[in-house]
Design a protein around this motif. Structure first.
Motif, PDB file in Angstrom:
ATOM      1  N   LEU A  84      45.534 -55.469 -60.002  1.00 32.41           N
ATOM      2  CA  LEU A  84      44.574 -55.392 -58.748  1.00 32.41           C
ATOM      3  C   LEU A  84      45.743 -54.736 -57.886  1.00 32.41           C
ATOM      4  CD1 LEU A  84      42.888 -58.904 -58.511  1.00 32.41           C
ATOM      5  CD2 LEU A  84      41.930 -56.691 -58.798  1.00 32.41           C
ATOM      6  N   THR A  85      46.854 -54.628 -58.215  1.00 33.23           N
ATOM      7  CA  THR A  85      47.887 -54.097 -57.123  1.00 33.23           C
ATOM      8  C   THR A  85      47.972 -52.468 -57.506  1.00 33.23           C
ATOM      9  OG1 THR A  85      49.056 -55.832 -57.056  1.00 33.23           O
ATOM     10  CG2 THR A  85      49.972 -53.775 -56.341  1.00 33.23           C
ATOM     11  N   VAL A  86      47.187 -51.452 -56.728  1.00 38.42           N
ATOM     12  CA  VAL A  86      47.398 -50.277 -57.180  1.00 38.42           C
ATOM     13  C   VAL A  86      47.994 -49.465 -55.812  1.00 38.42           C
ATOM     14  CG1 VAL A  86      45.662 -47.993 -57.185  1.00 38.42           C
ATOM     15  CG2 VAL A  86      44.822 -50.393 -58.018  1.00 38.42           C
ATOM     16  N   PRO A  87      49.107 -48.956 -56.160  1.00 34.65           N
ATOM     17  CA  PRO A  87      49.868 -48.572 -55.171  1.00 34.65           C
ATOM     18  C   PRO A  87      49.271 -47.534 -54.329  1.00 34.65           C
ATOM     19  CG  PRO A  87      50.711 -48.051 -57.266  1.00 34.65           C
ATOM     20  CD  PRO A  87      49.539 -48.657 -57.408  1.00 34.65           C
ATOM     21  N   ALA A  88      49.159 -47.512 -52.930  1.00 39.75           N
ATOM     22  CA  ALA A  88      48.294 -46.923 -51.952  1.00 39.75           C
ATOM     23  C   ALA A  88      49.247 -46.899 -50.748  1.00 39.75           C
ATOM     24  CB  ALA A  88      47.012 -47.078 -51.904  1.00 39.75           C
ATOM     25  N   ALA A  89      49.050 -45.724 -49.907  1.00 42.28           N
ATOM     26  CA  ALA A  89      49.537 -45.766 -48.462  1.00 42.28           C
ATOM     27  C   ALA A  89      48.332 -46.743 -47.842  1.00 42.28           C
ATOM     28  CB  ALA A  89      49.495 -44.589 -47.846  1.00 42.28           C
ATOM     29  N   PRO A  90      49.027 -47.419 -46.513  1.00 38.93           N
ATOM     30  CA  PRO A  90      47.927 -48.162 -45.895  1.00 38.93           C
ATOM     31  C   PRO A  90      47.086 -46.950 -45.168  1.00 38.93           C
ATOM     32  CG  PRO A  90      50.083 -48.311 -45.014  1.00 38.93           C
ATOM     33  CD  PRO A  90      50.339 -47.514 -46.019  1.00 38.93           C
ATOM     34  N   LEU A  91      45.849 -47.464 -45.024  1.00 39.81           N
ATOM     35  CA  LEU A  91      44.971 -46.762 -44.114  1.00 39.81           C
ATOM     36  C   LEU A  91      45.346 -46.452 -42.903  1.00 39.81           C
ATOM     37  CD1 LEU A  91      41.646 -48.610 -45.347  1.00 39.81           C
ATOM     38  CD2 LEU A  91      42.467 -46.248 -45.957  1.00 39.81           C
ATOM     39  N   ASP A  92      45.368 -45.152 -42.853  1.00 44.52           N
ATOM     40  CA  ASP A  92      45.715 -44.453 -41.249  1.00 44.52           C
ATOM     41  C   ASP A  92      44.464 -44.005 -40.219  1.00 44.52           C
ATOM     42  OD1 ASP A  92      46.886 -43.416 -38.989  1.00 44.52           O
ATOM     43  OD2 ASP A  92      47.524 -41.292 -40.207  1.00 44.52           O
ATOM     44  N   TYR A  93      44.167 -44.871 -39.428  1.00 42.24           N
ATOM     45  CA  TYR A  93      43.093 -44.697 -38.492  1.00 42.24           C
ATOM     46  C   TYR A  93      43.276 -43.915 -37.139  1.00 42.24           C
ATOM     47  CZ  TYR A  93      41.431 -48.805 -41.312  1.00 42.24           C
ATOM     48  OH  TYR A  93      41.109 -49.521 -42.230  1.00 42.24           O
ATOM     49  N   SER A  94      44.528 -43.475 -37.368  1.00 41.95           N
ATOM     50  CA  SER A  94      45.021 -42.573 -36.097  1.00 41.95           C
ATOM     51  C   SER A  94      45.502 -41.268 -36.417  1.00 41.95           C
ATOM     52  CB  SER A  94      45.949 -43.452 -35.396  1.00 41.95           C
ATOM     53  OG  SER A  94      45.520 -44.777 -34.982  1.00 41.95           O
ATOM     54  N   PRO A  95      44.550 -40.375 -37.078  1.00 44.28           N
ATOM     55  CA  PRO A  95      45.233 -39.060 -37.441  1.00 44.28           C
ATOM     56  C   PRO A  95      45.297 -38.396 -36.235  1.00 44.28           C
ATOM     57  CG  PRO A  95      42.873 -39.260 -37.982  1.00 44.28           C
ATOM     58  CD  PRO A  95      43.142 -40.693 -37.328  1.00 44.28           C
ATOM     59  N   ASN A  96      46.270 -37.357 -36.188  1.00 46.46           N
ATOM     60  CA  ASN A  96      46.367 -36.482 -34.914  1.00 46.46           C
ATOM     61  C   ASN A  96      46.070 -35.084 -35.202  1.00 46.46           C
ATOM     62  OD1 ASN A  96      47.351 -35.580 -32.634  1.00 46.46           O
ATOM     63  ND2 ASN A  96      49.431 -35.650 -33.220  1.00 46.46           N
ATOM     64  N   PRO A  97      45.084 -34.653 -34.762  1.00 50.11           N
ATOM     65  CA  PRO A  97      44.308 -34.985 -33.651  1.00 50.11           C
ATOM     66  C   PRO A  97      43.403 -35.988 -34.398  1.00 50.11           C
ATOM     67  CG  PRO A  97      43.474 -32.972 -34.127  1.00 50.11           C
ATOM     68  CD  PRO A  97      44.847 -32.969 -34.994  1.00 50.11           C
ATOM     69  N   PRO A  98      42.549 -36.885 -33.483  1.00 51.55           N
ATOM     70  CA  PRO A  98      41.456 -37.755 -33.953  1.00 51.55           C
ATOM     71  C   PRO A  98      40.245 -36.676 -33.983  1.00 51.55           C
ATOM     72  CG  PRO A  98      41.911 -38.038 -31.595  1.00 51.55           C
ATOM     73  CD  PRO A  98      42.929 -37.154 -31.909  1.00 51.55           C
ATOM     74  N   PRO A  99      39.284 -37.262 -34.569  1.00 54.96           N
ATOM     75  CA  PRO A  99      39.012 -38.577 -35.015  1.00 54.96           C
ATOM     76  C   PRO A  99      39.169 -38.912 -36.491  1.00 54.96           C
ATOM     77  CG  PRO A  99      36.998 -37.321 -35.082  1.00 54.96           C
ATOM     78  CD  PRO A  99      38.150 -36.590 -34.453  1.00 54.96           C
ATOM     79  N   TYR A 100      39.236 -40.258 -36.864  1.00 54.43           N
ATOM     80  CA  TYR A 100      39.267 -40.516 -38.101  1.00 54.43           C
ATOM     81  C   TYR A 100      37.953 -40.153 -38.756  1.00 54.43           C
ATOM     82  CZ  TYR A 100      39.402 -43.672 -41.966  1.00 54.43           C
ATOM     83  OH  TYR A 100      39.242 -44.416 -43.085  1.00 54.43           O
ATOM     84  N   VAL A 101      37.674 -39.868 -39.880  1.00 57.38           N
ATOM     85  CA  VAL A 101      36.498 -39.529 -40.609  1.00 57.38           C
ATOM     86  C   VAL A 101      36.406 -40.050 -41.715  1.00 57.38           C
ATOM     87  CG1 VAL A 101      34.789 -37.785 -41.250  1.00 57.38           C
ATOM     88  CG2 VAL A 101      36.354 -37.348 -39.024  1.00 57.38           C
ATOM     89  N   LEU A 102      35.470 -41.076 -41.822  1.00 53.53           N
ATOM     90  CA  LEU A 102      35.114 -41.670 -43.168  1.00 53.53           C
ATOM     91  C   LEU A 102      33.679 -41.546 -43.797  1.00 53.53           C
ATOM     92  CD1 LEU A 102      35.991 -43.974 -45.212  1.00 53.53           C
ATOM     93  CD2 LEU A 102      34.407 -45.532 -43.617  1.00 53.53           C
ATOM     94  N   LEU A 103      33.646 -41.029 -44.972  1.00 49.04           N
ATOM     95  CA  LEU A 103      32.397 -40.853 -45.609  1.00 49.04           C
ATOM     96  C   LEU A 103      32.324 -42.045 -46.599  1.00 49.04           C
ATOM     97  CD1 LEU A 103      32.009 -37.260 -47.411  1.00 49.04           C
ATOM     98  CD2 LEU A 103      30.825 -38.165 -45.521  1.00 49.04           C
ATOM     99  N   MET A 104      31.088 -42.604 -46.437  1.00 43.78           N
ATOM    100  CA  MET A 104      30.693 -43.656 -47.477  1.00 43.78           C
ATOM    101  C   MET A 104      29.675 -43.344 -48.470  1.00 43.78           C
ATOM    102  SD  MET A 104      31.658 -46.738 -47.391  1.00 43.78           S
ATOM    103  CE  MET A 104      31.720 -47.941 -45.698  1.00 43.78           C
ATOM    104  N   ILE A 105      30.081 -43.183 -49.799  1.00 43.59           N
ATOM    105  CA  ILE A 105      29.244 -42.876 -50.811  1.00 43.59           C
ATOM    106  C   ILE A 105      28.867 -43.903 -51.713  1.00 43.59           C
ATOM    107  CG2 ILE A 105      30.005 -40.625 -50.604  1.00 43.59           C
ATOM    108  CD1 ILE A 105      31.484 -40.825 -53.049  1.00 43.59           C
ATOM    109  N   GLY A 106      27.730 -43.758 -52.516  1.00 45.66           N
ATOM    110  CA  GLY A 106      27.268 -44.868 -53.399  1.00 45.66           C
ATOM    111  C   GLY A 106      25.926 -44.758 -53.548  1.00 45.66           C
TER     112      GLY A 106
END
Ligand code: GDP
Length: 310
Positions: A84-106
């Motif tokens: 279950l431990t998959v190495p990954a950087a923590p989510l960064d919700y504050s890109p510069n410049p904003p906004p943080y854009v997320l796509l939800m797929i499925g």
């Protein structure tokens, strides 16, 4: 806690079955090994993950004549935590410049819209200005459902016309988000599986339109922008190994940066999280443990193992 309660059914399923195998059996026998194998391979964790857990248990049983349940439990927990431990950087919700854009797929019905609503609430609570974008223009109900979430959360929503091109709705939504100073833009997409190729082509087009919108809003070239910042594939845990098959199918044509496993509260098949992590090596970012606004949890491997194997 809710986390533990959400996994109660999985605990009561294959985990309880495993625990029962050792009760009242002081000696390691061939029969016991076979039973462990059969529980693991019917536990919706996928054949590869099952084999990994089985190897650990077999090693241990080989070294001892005593069926020590505590020791078996310890190796299973360690192996599960590793998967279950998959190495990954923590989510960064504050890109510069904003906004943080997320796509939800499925695919349809897995819980994309619900998860977006819950995520909107999560960001709002953190003080971020949130825009939801209703990119599922094929079903009128999808836009309406997202509107209900926007009202519930108290955030804004960008709605296209029914039947409009999804990538143009997403383009316009992200453009608006960037121009109007939103911190977070969360985009829904349609998940009808007409043909795999159609869906994948459309998702690629949507992804390109994200970059286009950000570039246009900033007056720079497309090569200079990164977007979407994250793409989450949503999987319904109640369908067990079929969720794994779905994820593999998506992975063939679409990159995603994270997974969301929903409906863990309603299933004994929560072990599928192990199979998905093992197969894809993409981090699970959130899990859904109910239909309500606060029934979303950031995924944490240790807490998950604890909730599952206790
Ligand atoms: P979409 O088609 O992918 O957007 O799926 P929806 O968001 O419409 O969700 C489909 C159904 O699953 C709805 O009835 C949701 O309330 C339900 N649902 C979504 N997430 C969860 C969850 O974590 N737990 C439970 N029990 N139900 C969920």
């Amino acid at each position: 806690e809710r986390y533990v309660a959400g996994l109660a059914r999985t605990r009561g399923g294959f985990v309880a079955k495993l625990a029962r195998l050792f009760r009242g059996r002081p000696r390691v026998s061939a029969e016991l090994r076979d039973e462990v194998e059969s529980v693991l391979f019917t536990a919706d964790i996928g054949a590869k993950a099952a084999q990994k857990l089985l190897d650990q248990v077999t090693d241990l049983l080989d070294k001892s004549d005593v069926a020590d349940a505590d020791k078996v439990w310890a190796v299973i927990r360690t192996a599960a935590r590793q998967i279950l431990t998959v190495p990954a950087a923590p989510l960064d919700y504050s890109p510069n410049p904003p906004p943080y854009v997320l796509l939800m797929i499925g695919v349809n019905g897995v819980g994309k819209t619900t998860t977006l609503g819950k995520l909107a609430a999560f960001h709002k609570a953190a003080g971020r200005r949130v825009l939801l974008v209703a990119g599922d223009t094929f079903r009128a109900a999808a836009g309406e459902q997202l509107e209900i979430w926007a009202r519930r959360v108290g955030c804004e929503i960008h709605l296209g016309k029914e039947g409009a091109d999804p990538s143009s709705v997403i383009h316009d939504g992200i453009f608006r988000g960037a121009r109007e100073g939103f911190d977070v833009v969360l985009c829904d997409t349609a998940g009808r599986l007409h043909t795999k190729k159609e869906l994948m082509d459309e998702l690629q087009k949507i992804r390109r339109s994200c970059a286009k919108a950000l570039a246009r809003a900033r007056g720079v070239g497309e090569a200079e922008v990164r977007g979407p910042h994250d793409t989450f594939l949503v999987l319904d845990a109640t369908i067990g190994q079929n969720a794994l098959a779905q994820a593999v199918l998506f992975k063939e044509t679409m990159d995603f940066t994270g997974l969301v496993l929903t409906k863990l509260d309603g299933t004994a098949k929560g072990g599928v999280v192990l199979g998905v992590c093992d197969e894809l090596r993409v981090p699970v970012r959130f899990i859904g443990i109910g239909e309500k606004i606060d029934d979303l949890r950031p995924f944490d491997a240790d807490a998950f193992v604890e909730a599952m194997f206790g």
